[in-house]
Design a protein around this motif. Structure first.
Motif, PDB file in Angstrom:
ATOM      1  N   VAL A 139      33.143  35.319  61.664  1.00  0.00           N
ATOM      2  CA  VAL A 139      32.484  35.282  60.298  1.00  0.00           C
ATOM      3  C   VAL A 139      33.579  35.749  59.301  1.00  0.00           C
ATOM      4  O   VAL A 139      33.453  35.145  58.021  1.00  0.00           O
ATOM      5  N   ILE A 140      34.341  36.671  59.540  1.00  0.00           N
ATOM      6  CA  ILE A 140      35.468  36.876  58.773  1.00  0.00           C
ATOM      7  C   ILE A 140      36.824  36.112  58.621  1.00  0.00           C
ATOM      8  O   ILE A 140      37.673  36.656  57.827  1.00  0.00           O
ATOM      9  N   SER A 161      36.267  30.782  57.278  1.00  0.00           N
ATOM     10  CA  SER A 161      34.673  31.086  57.070  1.00  0.00           C
ATOM     11  C   SER A 161      34.141  30.808  55.919  1.00  0.00           C
ATOM     12  O   SER A 161      34.879  31.301  55.033  1.00  0.00           O
ATOM     13  N   GLU A 162      33.302  29.949  55.677  1.00  0.00           N
ATOM     14  CA  GLU A 162      32.516  29.396  54.467  1.00  0.00           C
ATOM     15  C   GLU A 162      31.760  30.813  54.066  1.00  0.00           C
ATOM     16  O   GLU A 162      31.786  31.221  52.835  1.00  0.00           O
ATOM     17  N   TRP A 188      31.285  35.488  50.251  1.00  0.00           N
ATOM     18  CA  TRP A 188      31.337  36.700  49.867  1.00  0.00           C
ATOM     19  C   TRP A 188      32.314  37.113  49.022  1.00  0.00           C
ATOM     20  O   TRP A 188      32.223  37.870  48.229  1.00  0.00           O
ATOM     21  N   ASP A 189      33.524  36.812  49.307  1.00  0.00           N
ATOM     22  CA  ASP A 189      34.671  37.198  48.529  1.00  0.00           C
ATOM     23  C   ASP A 189      34.382  36.672  46.925  1.00  0.00           C
ATOM     24  O   ASP A 189      35.240  37.295  46.231  1.00  0.00           O
ATOM     25  N   GLU A 190      33.599  35.640  46.703  1.00  0.00           N
ATOM     26  CA  GLU A 190      33.437  35.312  45.250  1.00  0.00           C
ATOM     27  C   GLU A 190      32.372  36.218  44.794  1.00  0.00           C
ATOM     28  O   GLU A 190      32.142  36.092  43.285  1.00  0.00           O
ATOM     29  N   THR A 191      31.943  37.181  45.286  1.00  0.00           N
ATOM     30  CA  THR A 191      31.038  38.087  44.921  1.00  0.00           C
ATOM     31  C   THR A 191      31.513  39.417  44.370  1.00  0.00           C
ATOM     32  O   THR A 191      32.487  39.826  45.116  1.00  0.00           O
TER      33      THR A 191
END
Length: 99
Positions: free
Chosen positions: A54-55, A59-60, A65-68
């Motif tokens: 997942v990390i 991983s899409e 999540w990194d964009e938030t």
């Protein structure tokens, strides 16, 4: 006359639920500290592998999540869960070498 029920309802297990089903934990559950949820030993390695996927860089889900703004918090939570599932080795009382 209908009387109201008093007390707590008892939870009944379905008949035949005493034997493990496919996908259920079969190992003995262990905890890593106070307040830590019990996780069967045989489920820990696949859970750690799933968290690692997942990390992972490819991983899409991690990319999204990194964009938030909560991306770093999400990664910290994943790391904490992973640390509970696969704690590092216990420190040695007598180290082999003095550094």
């Amino acid at each position: 006359m209908v009387r109201p029920r008093t007390g707590r309802a008892r939870r009944r297990e379905p008949p035949g639920d005493r034997h493990p089903r496919p996908g259920r934990a079969t190992g003995s559950p262990t905890a890593s500290g106070p307040g830590t949820p019990l996780v069967a030993d045989d489920l820990r390695p696949p859970a750690v592998e799933a968290l690692d996927r997942v990390i992972a860089e490819a991983s899409e889900l991690a990319e999204l999540w990194d964009e938030t703004p909560d991306g770093p918090k999400w990664r910290r939570n994943i790391s904490r869960i992973r640390a509970v599932l696969a704690p590092g080795p216990a420190p040695q009382e007598n180290p082999l070498f003095d550094l």
